[in-house]
Design a protein around this motif. Structure first.
Motif, PDB file in Angstrom:
ATOM      1  N   SER A 269      48.979  37.123  35.979  1.00 33.73           N
ATOM      2  CA  SER A 269      49.884  36.419  35.575  1.00 33.73           C
ATOM      3  C   SER A 269      48.343  35.812  34.487  1.00 33.73           C
ATOM      4  O   SER A 269      46.670  36.213  34.816  1.00 33.73           O
ATOM      5  N   TRP A 270      48.533  35.790  33.145  1.00 39.93           N
ATOM      6  CA  TRP A 270      47.696  35.959  32.620  1.00 39.93           C
ATOM      7  C   TRP A 270      46.419  34.150  33.364  1.00 39.93           C
ATOM      8  O   TRP A 270      45.482  34.057  32.742  1.00 39.93           O
ATOM      9  N   GLU A 271      47.623  33.099  33.762  1.00 38.80           N
ATOM     10  CA  GLU A 271      46.725  32.331  34.651  1.00 38.80           C
ATOM     11  C   GLU A 271      45.559  32.857  35.269  1.00 38.80           C
ATOM     12  O   GLU A 271      44.427  32.234  35.475  1.00 38.80           O
ATOM     13  N   ASP A 272      45.999  33.936  36.602  1.00 46.48           N
ATOM     14  CA  ASP A 272      45.216  34.561  36.691  1.00 46.48           C
ATOM     15  C   ASP A 272      43.808  35.328  36.069  1.00 46.48           C
ATOM     16  O   ASP A 272      42.439  35.154  36.796  1.00 46.48           O
ATOM     17  N   VAL A 273      43.778  35.754  35.359  1.00 44.49           N
ATOM     18  CA  VAL A 273      43.395  36.412  34.296  1.00 44.49           C
ATOM     19  C   VAL A 273      41.784  35.349  34.266  1.00 44.49           C
ATOM     20  O   VAL A 273      40.400  36.172  34.336  1.00 44.49           O
ATOM     21  N   VAL A 274      42.447  34.497  33.194  1.00 45.01           N
ATOM     22  CA  VAL A 274      41.673  33.268  32.845  1.00 45.01           C
ATOM     23  C   VAL A 274      40.644  32.762  34.333  1.00 45.01           C
ATOM     24  O   VAL A 274      39.108  32.862  34.405  1.00 45.01           O
ATOM     25  N   ALA A 275      41.224  32.246  35.312  1.00 40.68           N
ATOM     26  CA  ALA A 275      40.796  31.962  36.364  1.00 40.68           C
ATOM     27  C   ALA A 275      39.976  32.831  36.986  1.00 40.68           C
ATOM     28  O   ALA A 275      38.608  32.240  37.208  1.00 40.68           O
ATOM     29  N   ALA A 276      39.995  34.033  36.642  1.00 50.38           N
ATOM     30  CA  ALA A 276      38.803  35.013  37.561  1.00 50.38           C
ATOM     31  C   ALA A 276      37.658  34.895  36.846  1.00 50.38           C
ATOM     32  O   ALA A 276      36.616  35.153  36.854  1.00 50.38           O
TER      33      ALA A 276
END
Length: 656
Positions: A269-276
């Motif tokens: 998810s985009w949330e995963d992308v930015v979190a990483a």
């Protein structure tokens, strides 16, 4: 949709602003006017002001009476990794110019507000909350001639690192990406049959988003294509990640980062992308919230961080999708916007924002409402479900109370990772298309989903509601759960304003330093004659005009602004560093709560480049080269007087 569907493991960051060109003659725009700004109309409280009653208010802060009124703001525009590079270069370069005893507190502490969008929000988050990133900026300021090397060795290398994620529990169960790519393959076939060869589509996207020649873009796509096809064949994620990261091929560097996430999820998810991204590059983990401890330079209880986002509000016959089972559309969960009870013209997206008074603690309330009105214009949703012929629906009368509960009360508990994700979901409008939604649900969810949950749990509760409900089965129970939890999509703030200026002016700022990374492409949509929108499909951005002057007059004024002299050898990617002042006047804009008649001084610091994209078509190490060209230009002897003026007037002069 084509870029997302075909290259699902490549990801884009920040919206590409369109050039807003007006044929309409308009009022003149003054440049380089150093006149003093009018005094704020309000009672001084510390370093901010509290606005008086609406009848006495003469500024832009009509909708926010009784709230903090900043006089000055610095706005970091969106633009993905290009935005980060430009913001880091200008900040470290200005810090270098301060000389002996330099500090970020001196440089930035005078601004009442930091306003950010998309990639600008990534930069702002790290600048505000990450001691290691602040150290990086300081180290770059020590030696501007090698700042890009330092940036690459530290920030880019960390971004592209492989290995198990610290922010997720690593799972060996998902060793290939086959579940995700099965759906992507189906979409690829659809796109090929309806729009030609997939390679040609990627070439077209490369040309549009990077400015490279067709020949150069063909070379990039052809070089990366065999590796992409190997990945689709289901090779080991670990092998794919290691191969992709080392190629130096832009598309595959993006793929390496996507695989980093796929190792855990079998999709991302985009949330995963930015979190990483935030955790790898600056150590900002899931426990860091808007009310967390600040980096040492930030001014406690006297500065506001404003991170812009956009609410998806499909109008007319448009539909937004929570879930789409497959391309045959056997099952779906959707939402439509109810007619607003207020006298406003419907728009496909509504501007919104996350705000916090820095250093106010985790229990702090947001200093401003999430929308320009506390009830978000009374907008509500009709949520519908369809499954093999049967249908169900629920009405959510108003989103305002949900947003108030989730994002205004205890705003200090909002996770910085999630705030930055919702500010930068560049392809989030893909949920307006059933084909891209089908891919999103199974593979790469590009929107960020929020709920009415309090204490920073908004994103987590929305995710659980979808995963345990509509993603498993669309029925009355799952539709009820979406309504009861007020699940709604937030996407990139660039869909409504890519500059970050509008919310700063709405809050009361009458002097704004705007840091732009694509010329004035993010600035002109705020002016008359720029049109209602730019782009098509899920890349379409809306224009919200907040100033009386025309876009044409702004372009004319920009063309007359001074530029820094670029030293020999620093123009591979850097084309211009332009600076100047615009004195402009506000007009009524209900969506940002702005009233007409306020004079605003815009200090413009705009960078233009060649072959430096937001993401996807730029070798990531070239961002460091680009950054080095900017810092070397700032430190170049013939620019000394201009740089001193910029620092004194734009940074130090814009403070309290």
């Amino acid at each position: 949709m084509r870029f997302f569907a075909i290259a699902g493991i490549a990801w884009a960051c920040g919206m590409l602003p369109g050039e807003a060109v007006s044929e309409t003659a308009g009022g003149e725009v003054a440049t380089e006017d150093e006149s003093c700004m009018p005094e704020a109309d309000g009672d001084e409280v510390g370093l901010l002001t509290v606005a008086r009653s609406r009848s006495k208010q003469q500024g832009a802060l009509q909708s926010f009476e009784g709230l903090p009124k900043p006089k000055s703001a610095i706005a970091f525009a969106g633009g993905g990794f290009r935005a980060v590079a430009v913001a880091a270069a200008t900040t470290s370069g200005a810090l270098w110019a301060l000389g002996e005893g330099r500090s970020l507190g001196t440089l930035l502490g005078g601004f009442d507000m930091i306003s950010s969008i998309s990639g600008g929000s990534w930069f702002s988050a790290e600048l505000i909350y990450s001691p290691s990133f602040v150290d990086l900026i300081g180290e770059m300021a020590q030696t501007p001639e090698s700042a890009g090397v330092i940036f690459n060795d530290t920030w880019i290398t960390a971004l592209l690192q492989s290995g198990a994620n610290s922010w997720k529990n690593h799972s060996e169960a998902n060793s290939t990406v086959s579940p995700c790519l099965a759906v992507s393959g189906e979409v690829m076939n659809q796109v090929k049959s309806s729009a030609g060869d997939a390679k040609e589509i990627l070439v077209d996207v490369c040309i549009k988003y990077t400015g490279r020649s067709k020949l150069a873009c063909k070379a990039i796509v052809n070089l990366g294509w065999p590796h992409l096809m190997d990945a689709i064949g289901g090779i080991s994620l670990k092998i794919a990640e290691d191969i992709f990261a080392q190629t130096g091929i832009p598309i595959l560097q993006d793929a390496a980062q996507a695989v980093y996430i796929l190792e855990d999820e079998g999709g991302w998810s985009w949330e995963d992308v930015v979190a990483a991204l935030l955790e790898k590059t600056s150590g900002i983990g899931p426990r860091v919230s808007m009310g967390s401890e600040l980096a040492s330079w930030a001014t406690v209880n006297s500065q506001i961080w404003n991170a812009g986002t956009s609410i998806v509000t499909p109008i007319d016959n448009a539909t937004a999708y929570y879930y789409q089972s497959d391309l045959q559309q056997d099952a779906s969960a959707t939402f439509h916007v109810l007619p607003s009870p207020q006298n406003v013209t419907p728009r496909s997206y509504i501007p919104a924002r996350f705000t916090v008074m820095l250093g106010s603690g985790t229990d702090a309330q947001a200093p401003y409402p999430f929308c320009a009105t506390e009830d978000c214009f009374g907008v509500g949703l009709t949520i519908q479900g369809s499954n093999t012929g049967s249908s169900t629906s629920r009405v959510l009368a108003s989103l305002g109370p949900s947003f108030q509960q989730a994002f205004t009360e205890r705003a200090g508990r909002l996770p910085v990772q999630m705030v930055a994700a919702s500010s930068s979901a560049a392809m989030g409008a893909a949920i307006l298309n059933p084909v891209t939604t089908a891919v999103s649900d199974e593979c790469a969810n590009m929107a960020t989903w929020v709920s009415n949950a309090t204490d920073g749990e908004s994103w987590a509760v929305a995710g659980r509601t979808l995963e345990t409900g509509a993603y498993r089965e669309v029925n009355q129970s799952s539709i009820d759960a979406l309504a009861e939890n007020s699940v709604q999509a937030l996407i990139d703030g660039a869909y409504t304003d890519n500059s970050g200026i509008a919310w700063a002016v709405s809050s009361g700022a009458t002097e704004v330093l705007t840091v732009l990374n694509s010329g004035v492409g993010s600035l002109t949509p705020l002016f008359q004659g720029s049109g209602a929108s730019y782009g098509v499909g899920f890349t379409k951005q809306l224009h919200f005009q907040i100033f009386a002057e025309t876009a044409t007059s702004i372009l004319d004024a920009y063309s007359e602004m001074p530029v820094l002299q670029i030293p020999v050898g620093s123009n591979t990617y850097l084309k211009n560093m332009t600076w100047g002042t615009l004195n402009v006047t506000t007009v009524n804009n209900e969506w940002f709560g702005i009233r007409e008649g306020t004079t605003v001084t815009l200090r413009v610091l705009a960078v233009t480049s060649s072959e430096i994209s937001m993401a996807g078509f730029t070798d990531y190490y070239n961002y460091g080269t680009f950054l080095n060209e900017m810092t070397s230009t700032i430190a170049y002897g013939p620019n000394a007087e201009a740089v001193r003026t910029i620092v004194d007037t734009f940074y130090l002069g814009g403070g309290r």
